[in-house]
Design a protein around this motif. Structure first.
Motif, mmCIF file in Angstrom:
data_model
loop_
_atom_site.group_PDB
_atom_site.id
_atom_site.type_symbol
_atom_site.label_atom_id
_atom_site.label_comp_id
_atom_site.label_asym_id
_atom_site.label_seq_id
_atom_site.Cartn_x
_atom_site.Cartn_y
_atom_site.Cartn_z
ATOM 1 N N HIS A 52 0.835 -1.200 0.000
ATOM 2 C CA HIS A 52 0.000 0.000 0.000
ATOM 3 C C HIS A 52 0.872 1.253 0.000
ATOM 4 O O HIS A 52 0.549 2.247 -0.676
ATOM 5 N N ASP A 55 1.809 1.750 -3.426
ATOM 6 C CA ASP A 55 0.690 2.296 -4.194
ATOM 7 C C ASP A 55 0.580 3.813 -4.017
ATOM 8 O O ASP A 55 0.308 4.540 -4.977
ATOM 9 N N PHE A 345 -1.266 -8.464 -4.529
ATOM 10 C CA PHE A 345 -1.290 -7.017 -4.301
ATOM 11 C C PHE A 345 -0.145 -6.339 -5.045
ATOM 12 O O PHE A 345 0.767 -5.776 -4.467
ATOM 13 N N ARG A 347 0.481 -3.742 -8.655
ATOM 14 C CA ARG A 347 -0.205 -2.580 -9.227
ATOM 15 C C ARG A 347 -0.354 -2.839 -10.709
ATOM 16 O O ARG A 347 0.651 -2.786 -11.419
ATOM 17 N N GLN A 349 -3.969 -4.523 -8.814
ATOM 18 C CA GLN A 349 -4.276 -5.723 -8.043
ATOM 19 C C GLN A 349 -4.816 -6.818 -8.965
ATOM 20 O O GLN A 349 -5.352 -6.561 -10.040
ATOM 21 N N TYR A 374 -12.379 -2.374 -17.244
ATOM 22 C CA TYR A 374 -12.663 -1.243 -16.359
ATOM 23 C C TYR A 374 -13.004 -0.017 -17.197
ATOM 24 O O TYR A 374 -13.829 0.817 -16.796
ATOM 25 N N PRO A 409 -7.841 -2.049 -10.380
ATOM 26 C CA PRO A 409 -7.937 -1.415 -9.069
ATOM 27 C C PRO A 409 -8.969 -2.101 -8.169
ATOM 28 O O PRO A 409 -10.062 -2.460 -8.606
ATOM 29 N N GLN A 410 -8.599 -2.297 -6.910
ATOM 30 C CA GLN A 410 -9.485 -2.846 -5.879
ATOM 31 C C GLN A 410 -9.992 -4.249 -6.225
ATOM 32 O O GLN A 410 -11.051 -4.683 -5.760
ATOM 33 N N THR A 413 -11.315 -6.620 -3.552
ATOM 34 C CA THR A 413 -12.635 -6.299 -3.012
ATOM 35 C C THR A 413 -13.729 -6.563 -4.045
ATOM 36 O O THR A 413 -14.788 -7.115 -3.725
ATOM 37 N N VAL A 414 -13.467 -6.191 -5.279
ATOM 38 C CA VAL A 414 -14.468 -6.324 -6.330
ATOM 39 C C VAL A 414 -14.893 -7.774 -6.526
ATOM 40 O O VAL A 414 -16.051 -8.064 -6.848
ATOM 41 N N PRO A 442 -16.568 0.414 -8.762
ATOM 42 C CA PRO A 442 -15.749 -0.586 -9.465
ATOM 43 C C PRO A 442 -16.459 -1.925 -9.649
ATOM 44 O O PRO A 442 -16.169 -2.645 -10.599
ATOM 45 N N THR A 443 -17.410 -2.255 -8.750
ATOM 46 C CA THR A 443 -18.084 -3.551 -8.842
ATOM 47 C C THR A 443 -18.916 -3.688 -10.109
ATOM 48 O O THR A 443 -19.277 -4.811 -10.490
#
Length: 455
Positions: A52, A55, A345, A347, A349, A374, A409-410, A413-414, A442-443
């Motif tokens: 992070h 990032d 993780f 860049r 992700q 994206y 990105p993310q 989580t997505v 982003p989802t």
């Protein structure tokens, strides 16, 4: 010989087995230390804290894409390292102290090995301690693999156990290996100012990933690092600070520091498992059944030493299963390794769950795939993303997801809605159309990919 009701070998996820439900027992925890295992001290937590940080640094470097004038003065490596490990070292010390202050737990510092069925010797700083137990949990983890060419050279090298505590970023770091550990640490040290060369025997980096992800990440990595694929080392020469890694294509990589990140191996070979009647697989993993029981009566195992998925969240799940089964032997619960997600993780992700497209082909499955970028969704515009995508794979007959793969990105989580759907048996039309999906977010890249599936 000291008798305990329960002995836990390993103070990482093994330590998570023990809670107040065991207060009526005499419990021992054995570990060489520090407490917290690989994840806390030299693995997933410090690497993600540093990733992070990387990032943030890269975000400043790339701020001009968002019409922000910013200049990166530098990444203060030693300060970042001290911030990360100052916190984690305290966590490890507090974890051990908490166990030592417990009314029902004894801590034995040292390396344990079996001498018979549920009998052990612990070789520690104060000599040997002999133990016997009614039940034993083996959670001794894994360690980095070091090829003989490197190990026998007599020259210095780093692994994931050591490299994050270096005093300064190496001017030129050569990374041997192209898996997730190599990718994450290359990202960290590149952001810290190191020149990076990656040497990988496969034709792409992150080869076990879905082929679309592996190819895309390799292209991105080539734009940042010197990437050598399809080659293997034949020798390591030079002197400390001036290393020469010889490759089988005749080329030579010169660097001041070598990071070995070619994989990990279970620590089962350190405990004399055979003396306890504990069977091992060919790759060294302890054989366990669905209830985490080994082939030795009264002995359980969990985590990297036995699991097919060497991930912290899997080890934690297995620890909960072991804790239940120790308490309720007549009503055991089983570990499910269905729909195990994982993330890298870097860049950008990367995240995955389920089968890859190449696995579906090899298994002859009747499946359909869809890909959304994206750049196709509004939040991707906000991110000015040009490389990220989501790929989903579904079974035509059941209309359920077989796999999901995200680079962007993310991603970690997505991907979670796909993990939930695969875990609970939710089919694609239900997942795509019943819940609301926040717009813009982003989802939506996952939601739109699901809608594109030909079912």
């Amino acid at each position: 010989m000291r008798h305990h009701d329960l002995v836990v070998l390993g103070a990482g996820s093994g330590n998570a087995v023990i809670d107040d439900r065991f207060a009526h027992l005499d419990v021992a925890v054995v570990d060489q230390g520090p407490f917290g295992g690989t994840c806390l001290n030299r693995g997933c937590i410090p690497s993600k804290m540093l990733a992070h940080t990387a990032d943030v640094a890269d975000g400043v470097r790339e701020a001009g894409r968002f019409d922000v004038d910013a200049t990166l003065a530098g990444l203060r490596w030693s300060d970042a390292r001290d911030r990360v490990f100052g916190r984690l070292d305290r966590q490890a010390a507090d974890g051990e102290q908490g166990r030592r202050e417990s009314d029902f737990v004894t801590v034995h510092r040292g390396r344990a090995r079996f001498t018979g069925e549920r009998t052990l010797v612990v070789e520690g700083p104060r000599g040997e301690v002999r133990l016997e137990a009614d039940q034993v949990v083996v959670a001794v983890g894994s360690r980095p693999v070091v090829p003989p060419i490197v190990r026998d050279s007599g020259l210095p090298y780093e692994t994931s156990d050591t490299v994050m505590r270096l005093g300064t970023p190496p001017p030129h770091l050569v990374v041997l290996g192209g898996g997730y550990i190599a990718a994450e640490l290359a990202h960290v040290f590149h952001a810290a100012g190191s020149r990076i060369t990656i040497v990988e025997k496969h034709g792409t980096l992150l080869a076990p990933q879905d082929e679309s992800v592996s190819r895309a990440y390799t292209r991105i990595a080539r734009s940042r690092f010197d990437v050598r694929t399809g080659v293997e080392p034949t020798g390591l020469e030079g002197e400390p600070g001036r290393l020469r890694l010889l490759l089988d294509d005749g080329s030579v990589v010169e660097a001041d520091t070598l990071l070995v990140a070619v994989g990990r191996t279970p620590n089962s070979d350190t405990i004399d498992a055979g003396r306890a009647g504990i069977a091992l697989r060919e790759d060294g993993r302890i054989v366990v059944d669905a209830h985490q029981r080994t082939t030795a009566p009264g002995v359980f195992a969990l985590g990297d030493v036995c699991t097919p998925f060497p991930l912290k969240h899997v080890a934690n799940r297995e620890a909960r299963v072991v804790a239940h089964n120790l308490q309720h032997p007549g009503d055991p619960t089983a570990t499910s390794h269905d729909a195990v997600p994982a993330a890298v993780f870097t860049r950008p992700q990367i995240a995955q769950v389920g089968r890859t497209e190449q696995e579906c082909r090899e298994q002859g499955l009747d499946c359909t795939t869809a890909v959304r970028r994206y750049a196709d969704v509004a939040y991707g515009w906000a991110l000015e993303d040009t490389t990220g995508f989501c790929k989903v794979i579904a079974d035509r007959g059941t209309r359920r997801l077989l796999g999901a793969h995200i680079l962007g990105p993310q991603a970690a989580t997505v991907i979670q809605p796909a993990v939930v759907a695969m875990s609970l048996g939710i089919d694609v039309p239900t997942l795509a159309r019943v819940p609301y999906w926040i717009h813009p977010a982003p989802t939506e890249v996952l939601a739109n990919a699901l809608l594109d599936l030909d079912l």
